[in-house]
Scaffold this motif. Sequence first.
Motif, short mmCIF file in Angstrom:
data_model
loop_
_atom_site.label_atom_id
_atom_site.label_comp_id
_atom_site.label_asym_id
_atom_site.label_seq_id
_atom_site.Cartn_x
_atom_site.Cartn_y
_atom_site.Cartn_z
N LYS A 98 -6.18 -2.01 -7.72
CA LYS A 98 -5.35 -1.78 -8.90
C LYS A 98 -3.91 -1.42 -8.55
CE LYS A 98 -9.38 -0.08 -11.46
NZ LYS A 98 -9.98 1.08 -12.19
N GLN A 99 -3.65 -1.17 -7.27
CA GLN A 99 -2.31 -0.73 -6.88
C GLN A 99 -1.46 -1.92 -6.48
OE1 GLN A 99 -2.12 2.65 -4.30
NE2 GLN A 99 -4.09 3.46 -4.97
N THR A 100 -0.15 -1.80 -6.71
CA THR A 100 0.78 -2.89 -6.39
C THR A 100 1.34 -2.76 -4.98
OG1 THR A 100 2.59 -1.61 -7.40
CG2 THR A 100 1.41 -3.20 -8.80
N SER A 101 1.27 -1.59 -4.41
CA SER A 101 1.70 -1.40 -3.02
C SER A 101 0.88 -0.28 -2.40
CB SER A 101 3.20 -1.06 -2.95
OG SER A 101 3.45 0.18 -3.59
N THR A 102 0.81 -0.28 -1.07
CA THR A 102 -0.01 0.70 -0.36
C THR A 102 0.72 1.18 0.88
OG1 THR A 102 -1.98 -0.48 -1.08
CG2 THR A 102 -2.27 1.13 0.65
N SER A 103 0.71 2.47 1.11
CA SER A 103 1.30 3.04 2.33
C SER A 103 0.19 3.35 3.33
CB SER A 103 2.06 4.32 1.99
OG SER A 103 1.16 5.34 1.57
N LEU A 104 0.58 3.52 4.58
CA LEU A 104 -0.40 3.88 5.60
C LEU A 104 -1.05 5.22 5.28
CD1 LEU A 104 1.37 2.78 8.90
CD2 LEU A 104 -0.69 1.81 7.91
N LYS A 105 -0.29 6.09 4.69
CA LYS A 105 -0.82 7.40 4.35
C LYS A 105 -1.98 7.26 3.36
CE LYS A 105 0.63 12.00 2.82
NZ LYS A 105 1.77 12.84 2.36
N GLN A 106 -1.83 6.35 2.41
CA GLN A 106 -2.91 6.11 1.45
C GLN A 106 -4.09 5.40 2.12
OE1 GLN A 106 -0.25 3.91 -1.25
NE2 GLN A 106 -1.13 5.15 -2.90
N LEU A 107 -3.77 4.51 3.02
CA LEU A 107 -4.78 3.65 3.63
C LEU A 107 -5.83 4.44 4.39
CD1 LEU A 107 -5.38 0.60 4.02
CD2 LEU A 107 -4.16 0.78 6.20
N VAL A 108 -5.42 5.45 5.12
CA VAL A 108 -6.35 6.19 5.98
C VAL A 108 -7.34 7.03 5.18
CG1 VAL A 108 -4.75 6.24 7.92
CG2 VAL A 108 -4.71 8.11 6.25
N ASN A 109 -7.14 7.11 3.87
CA ASN A 109 -8.07 7.86 3.04
C ASN A 109 -9.30 7.05 2.65
OD1 ASN A 109 -6.46 10.22 2.95
ND2 ASN A 109 -5.21 9.35 1.30
N TYR A 110 -9.27 5.75 2.93
CA TYR A 110 -10.37 4.88 2.52
C TYR A 110 -11.16 4.41 3.74
CZ TYR A 110 -8.04 4.79 -1.99
OH TYR A 110 -7.46 5.15 -3.19
N PRO A 111 -12.49 4.32 3.59
CA PRO A 111 -13.33 3.95 4.74
C PRO A 111 -13.23 2.46 5.10
CG PRO A 111 -14.68 4.23 2.78
CD PRO A 111 -13.30 4.67 2.41
N PHE A 112 -13.32 2.19 6.40
CA PHE A 112 -13.32 0.84 6.94
C PHE A 112 -14.70 0.49 7.49
CE2 PHE A 112 -8.79 1.05 6.75
CZ PHE A 112 -8.29 -0.23 6.95
N ALA A 113 -14.98 -0.79 7.55
CA ALA A 113 -16.10 -1.31 8.34
C ALA A 113 -15.48 -2.11 9.48
CB ALA A 113 -16.99 -2.21 7.49
N ALA A 114 -15.96 -1.88 10.71
CA ALA A 114 -15.37 -2.55 11.88
C ALA A 114 -16.42 -2.69 12.98
CB ALA A 114 -14.17 -1.75 12.39
N PRO A 115 -16.25 -3.67 13.85
CA PRO A 115 -17.19 -3.85 14.97
C PRO A 115 -16.83 -2.96 16.14
CG PRO A 115 -15.55 -5.58 15.03
CD PRO A 115 -15.24 -4.76 13.81
N ASP A 116 -17.78 -2.78 17.06
CA ASP A 116 -17.46 -2.13 18.33
C ASP A 116 -17.54 -3.14 19.47
OD1 ASP A 116 -20.17 -2.48 18.65
OD2 ASP A 116 -20.63 -0.37 18.99
N THR A 117 -17.84 -4.40 19.13
CA THR A 117 -17.81 -5.51 20.09
C THR A 117 -16.83 -6.55 19.59
OG1 THR A 117 -20.13 -5.17 20.70
CG2 THR A 117 -19.17 -7.33 21.18
N SER A 118 -15.90 -6.95 20.43
CA SER A 118 -14.89 -7.92 20.03
C SER A 118 -15.54 -9.21 19.56
CB SER A 118 -13.93 -8.23 21.18
OG SER A 118 -13.12 -9.35 20.87
#
Length: 291
Positions: free
Chosen positions: A177-197
């Motif tokens: 719903k947001q039109t722009s996002t800062s890094l400060k906002q970004l780190v508040n939300y969970p990510f899914a990521a691999p541990d194998t490239s």
Amino acid sequence: MEIADLHKFLVIAQQQSLQKAAQLLDTSPSALSKSLKRLENSLQVKLFDRVGKSLRLNEHGAMLQPRAVALTNLAEDTKAQLKQGSKAITCVVATSSILQFKWASVLARQSNMNKHITLAFDTQYESNALHKLLAGEVELAIVTGELVKNLPNDIKFTKLGEITMQIAMGHSHPLRKQTSTSLKQLVNYPFAAPDTSPFCGEQRGVGCDGWQTPNIDRNIKWVVNDYAVLGQLVKSGLALAYLPDYIVREWQLCELPKGSENLEYTEQVYILSHKSAPTWLKQLLQDLGTD
């Protein structure tokens, strides 16, 4: 040297065992042993060292391997030319699943124009894909730019395209719903990521998805190496993920709203082949617009 002996040599090098090579070639280990001795006698060098029950290429064998690939390719190409391409051809392409996601269909569309060519995709991480190409086990390998820096002289690499890694989210994610996002906002939300490239297959730890801002401490809540599962987490609106642009489009995900920081990363993608590749393969690459 006999072409048939060179072909058998390549299979022995691939299998590292006379017994396994014999099964593949539908012959006996003793017949393969005679073929190998005949080749070694013609070259006046030993090609393998015995390590336990395995046969490993020594320096002479490693030197012969790319030349054997070139010579057998030339022989097969000559046969195909004399038969005017009437023989069915299987082209094996080694690459990681994340690169197959886009370029399998690109190659399939092109090969579909030639009824004699059948494509077979061998899912391999980049280093294994290159190893199989060098050993003559596959005709093509698709890799990212990191791997082309130190290629052997007999391998040709041509740019196939590029991928742009970007942060993606589902339509129900709060940031949608947001039109722009800062890094400060970004780190508040969970990510899914691999541990194998997903490209090289190395276990580089959590967050090895190509993220180019290591000083930003992402909140990685789900460690997932299966990208089908990772995609479901993103689609559901639970997780953010760093994904290739073509996966974002295919899964109909949303890009992160643009902020002051550029979090995208572009990686070049190359297709590798032997410089001695047969004519039909060079034509396929030329038709792709990569030659």
